[in-house]
Design an enzyme around this catalytic site. Structure first.
Site, PDB file in Angstrom:
ATOM      1  N   ASP A  75      60.712 -12.741  56.656  1.00  0.00           N
ATOM      2  CA  ASP A  75      61.813 -12.870  56.252  1.00  0.00           C
ATOM      3  C   ASP A  75      62.916 -11.781  56.558  1.00  0.00           C
ATOM      4  O   ASP A  75      63.583 -11.753  57.460  1.00  0.00           O
ATOM      5  CB  ASP A  75      62.134 -13.417  54.960  1.00  0.00           C
ATOM      6  CG  ASP A  75      61.392 -12.539  54.026  1.00  0.00           C
ATOM      7  OD1 ASP A  75      61.153 -11.722  54.072  1.00  0.00           O
ATOM      8  OD2 ASP A  75      61.320 -13.369  52.688  1.00  0.00           O
TER       9      ASP A  75
ATOM     10  N   PHE B 243      62.012 -20.296  47.895  1.00  0.00           N
ATOM     11  CA  PHE B 243      60.597 -19.658  47.770  1.00  0.00           C
ATOM     12  C   PHE B 243      59.640 -20.620  48.160  1.00  0.00           C
ATOM     13  O   PHE B 243      59.510 -21.865  47.414  1.00  0.00           O
ATOM     14  CB  PHE B 243      60.624 -19.248  46.494  1.00  0.00           C
ATOM     15  CG  PHE B 243      59.683 -18.122  46.107  1.00  0.00           C
ATOM     16  CD1 PHE B 243      59.816 -17.032  46.364  1.00  0.00           C
ATOM     17  CD2 PHE B 243      58.313 -18.621  45.659  1.00  0.00           C
ATOM     18  CE1 PHE B 243      58.781 -15.948  46.289  1.00  0.00           C
ATOM     19  CE2 PHE B 243      57.453 -17.484  45.427  1.00  0.00           C
ATOM     20  CZ  PHE B 243      57.699 -16.326  45.895  1.00  0.00           C
TER      21      PHE B 243
ATOM     22  N   LYS C 152      47.668 -10.198  51.797  1.00  0.00           N
ATOM     23  CA  LYS C 152      46.434 -11.242  51.771  1.00  0.00           C
ATOM     24  C   LYS C 152      47.065 -12.380  52.412  1.00  0.00           C
ATOM     25  O   LYS C 152      46.200 -13.430  52.664  1.00  0.00           O
ATOM     26  CB  LYS C 152      46.085 -11.452  50.326  1.00  0.00           C
ATOM     27  CG  LYS C 152      45.826 -10.129  49.472  1.00  0.00           C
ATOM     28  CD  LYS C 152      45.811 -10.476  48.186  1.00  0.00           C
ATOM     29  CE  LYS C 152      45.423  -9.298  47.288  1.00  0.00           C
ATOM     30  NZ  LYS C 152      45.745  -9.566  45.680  1.00  0.00           N
ATOM     31  N   GLY C 153      48.323 -12.458  52.471  1.00  0.00           N
ATOM     32  CA  GLY C 153      48.799 -14.059  52.603  1.00  0.00           C
ATOM     33  C   GLY C 153      48.259 -14.525  54.105  1.00  0.00           C
ATOM     34  O   GLY C 153      48.274 -15.747  54.193  1.00  0.00           O
TER      35      GLY C 153
ATOM     36  N   ARG D 271      47.651 -19.676  46.505  1.00  0.00           N
ATOM     37  CA  ARG D 271      47.439 -19.311  48.183  1.00  0.00           C
ATOM     38  C   ARG D 271      46.475 -20.633  48.668  1.00  0.00           C
ATOM     39  O   ARG D 271      46.521 -20.671  50.010  1.00  0.00           O
ATOM     40  CB  ARG D 271      46.502 -17.817  48.137  1.00  0.00           C
ATOM     41  CG  ARG D 271      47.426 -16.885  47.744  1.00  0.00           C
ATOM     42  CD  ARG D 271      46.684 -15.533  48.100  1.00  0.00           C
ATOM     43  NE  ARG D 271      47.292 -14.362  47.664  1.00  0.00           N
ATOM     44  CZ  ARG D 271      48.410 -13.558  47.881  1.00  0.00           C
ATOM     45  NH1 ARG D 271      48.954 -14.141  49.314  1.00  0.00           N
ATOM     46  NH2 ARG D 271      48.782 -12.604  47.525  1.00  0.00           N
TER      47      ARG D 271
ATOM     48  N   GLU E  91      51.193 -12.548  60.794  1.00  0.00           N
ATOM     49  CA  GLU E  91      51.836 -12.718  59.374  1.00  0.00           C
ATOM     50  C   GLU E  91      51.893 -13.804  58.762  1.00  0.00           C
ATOM     51  O   GLU E  91      51.885 -14.857  59.442  1.00  0.00           O
ATOM     52  CB  GLU E  91      53.236 -11.979  59.561  1.00  0.00           C
ATOM     53  CG  GLU E  91      53.473 -10.605  59.741  1.00  0.00           C
ATOM     54  CD  GLU E  91      53.391  -9.878  58.306  1.00  0.00           C
ATOM     55  OE1 GLU E  91      53.037 -10.540  57.321  1.00  0.00           O
ATOM     56  OE2 GLU E  91      54.303  -8.967  58.095  1.00  0.00           O
TER      57      GLU E  91
END
Lengths: 333, 185
Positions: B108, B157, B48-49, B170, B104
């Protein structure tokens, strides 16, 4: 001495027992190794890749083998491995050796050129026209190598028990089909290649290899090591999930020697990822021990500048497993 | 942005809304150059990102654009979880002979990107390129080709602008660093 008669006698002997050998061969650009890996996981068999075979050959015989002797060397190594575990072998030309491994299931993966060009396009970061040219070049090189090593540039289709189309089936579906075919064939019922059968085969092969001046110096083994730390098993699961080939502690690097030249300290990275030629070390230990590990890694890099190694520390690893949804935090060793 | 205005759990803002807007415009320009003269470009977003990034990026691409989405299953060590990565939501349309740009939110380790590229490459695109909003190269394990990137980020993070923490954050218009002591499970 009549070698072929002896080999046939061995084959008859082995037929009564059967062997748990499954071969997967693919056209260039068909991702046969990925399919073989998934099939091996489904069946609980050990995967033997082309890279693993080359390493085993180098370990037992020599890094460079004359083409004429390659077939016998390969058979010898496979026989040794088949004694220990049921195996899925993914290597070009290996299907032609299965006369020595009766009951073997031989799989070929094919795909239309369009699909295979797509794989080259991805690997080489080029456009279709260039990728198509490279595919042709690779196919030509492979055919030449096969001809030199196995006497023919390609195996006839009737050599195979199962032929799959990578255009209509994805890797997982192909692996499932292979696993089902293996079950129908009675796998994993076939016994391992017996030590007696293997000994007979090795005797004959080594006589032949002696003509090429080739003698073994060691014996490759598939015996599995237990993971030293839970984090390593999790990392291995993660790699498996993303279908990334790995080997666990495949190589030790001497990093210190005494005055007599004897190795006094060696470093064995946890994982090797052959597809990307990368060693991975997981350091999920207390900080007091990390410094010692860092020194080893630094020394490794100094002594072996061609070796690529990625180190994951406790926090790195927690971030990694957290990102991929692992619920439990790891306890430092 | 003043520290007090940040939602709970966030340490600091890494990239502001303005910085993001500027950078996406620049990357859009790079894509326009690369694909100039092509009949159209197929943008494939990874759910979903990437949704927020793809949406904004597409506004800066001048050649005709088609959009499609896919999603893949997530890794879990819990019993009963899928043992192998798989496509959870496939593309609606084929990509044969098309110029494809995979979009994307973050790259990473390279695990996900490698799987997606291998899958898409087998479907006969004319070309296949990758554009990522964030690139954490320090933790790359599998080398995955990234053609266009907005930001390279440190090993922290991060959340916001499509990236989540337990599916939250998000919708933040900026990228922020999650506090190290935030609950992670």
């Amino acid at each position: 001495m009549d070698f072929s008669r002896n080999i046939n006698r061995l084959s008859c002997y082995a037929t009564r027992q059967g062997t748990g050998v499954l071969t997967v061969t693919g056209q260039v650009g068909c991702r046969a190794e990925e399919v073989a890996r998934i099939a091996a996981a489904r069946l609980g068999f050990h995967l033997v890749t082309e890279a693993r075979l080359e390493a085993a050959i180098a370990e037992e015989f020599a890094p460079a083998i004359p083409d004429k002797a390659y077939r016998d060397v390969l058979t010898s190594v496979l026989a040794r491995l088949a004694v220990e575990r049921h195996i899925v072998v993914c290597a070009d030309g290996v299907e032609s050796l299965t006369a020595h491994f009766p009951g073997a299931l031989r799989v070929l993966i094919m795909a239309p050129e369009r699909v295979r060009v797509g794989q080259i396009l991805l690997e080489q970061r080029c456009e279709r026209a260039d990728a198509a040219g490279q595919l042709k070049e690779r196919e030509a090189r492979r055919q030449q190598l096969r001809r030199r090593r196995f006497g023919r540039s390609a195996a006839p289709l009737e050599t195979f028990d199962l032929v799959l189309n990578a255009e209509s089936l994805d890797a997982e579906q192909m692996a499932a089909t292979i696993a089902r075919a293996a079950e129908l064939r009675g796998f994993p019922e076939p016994a391992l290649l017996s030590a007696e059968a293997e000994a007979q085969l090795q005797f004959q092969l080594r006589l032949r290899l002696a003509r090429h001046g080739i003698t073994p110096t060691g014996a490759p083994s598939l015996r599995q090591k237990m993971f030293a730390h839970p984090s390593e098993e999790i990392f291995a699961n993660l790699l498996d999930y993303y279908r990334i080939p790995w080997e666990y502690e495949p190589r030790s690097f001497p990093i210190e020697w005494d005055a007599q030249g004897r190795v006094t300290l060696a470093f064995t990275p946890d994982f090797y990822l052959p597809e990307v030629d990368l060693y991975v070390e997981l350091t999920t230990m207390k900080q007091s021990l990390v410094t010692k590990k860092n020194r080893k890694v630094k020394r490794l890099r100094e002594l072996y500048p061609g070796i690529q190694i990625q180190v994951f520390y406790q926090k790195d690893f927690e971030n990694l497993v957290f990102k991929y949804g692992l619920a439990e935090r790891l306890t430092p060793a | 942005m003043p520290h007090e205005a940040l939602p709970p759990g966030i340490e600091r803002v890494l990239f502001t809304e303005e910085q993001i807007a500027v950078r996406i415009r620049e990357v859009g320009g790079e894509i326009n150059e690369r694909f100039a003269g092509r009949p159209f470009l197929k943008l494939i977003g990874v759910l979903k990102g990437s949704v927020f990034f793809l949406t904004e990026l597409s506004r800066h691409i001048r050649i005709p654009v088609k959009i499609d989405f896919l999603a893949i299953s997530s890794f879990s060590s819990k019993p009963g979880a899928p043992g192998l990565v798989r496509i959870a939501k496939d593309l609606d349309d084929p990509i044969h002979d098309e110029d494809v740009l995979l979009v994307e939110d973050i790259v990473d380790t390279g695990f996900t990107l490698r799987y997606l590229l291998r899958t898409l490459a087998g479907r006969g695109p004319n070309s296949l390129a990758v554009c990522t909003f964030l690139d954490r190269t320090s933790k790359r394990i599998v080398q995955a080709p990234v053609d266009f990137r907005c930001f390279e980020i440190p090993d922290r993070f991060v959340i916001g602008y499509g990236l989540d923490h337990h599916q939250l954050y998000r919708n933040l218009p900026y990228v922020a660093v999650l506090k190290p002591d935030s609950p992670r499970s």
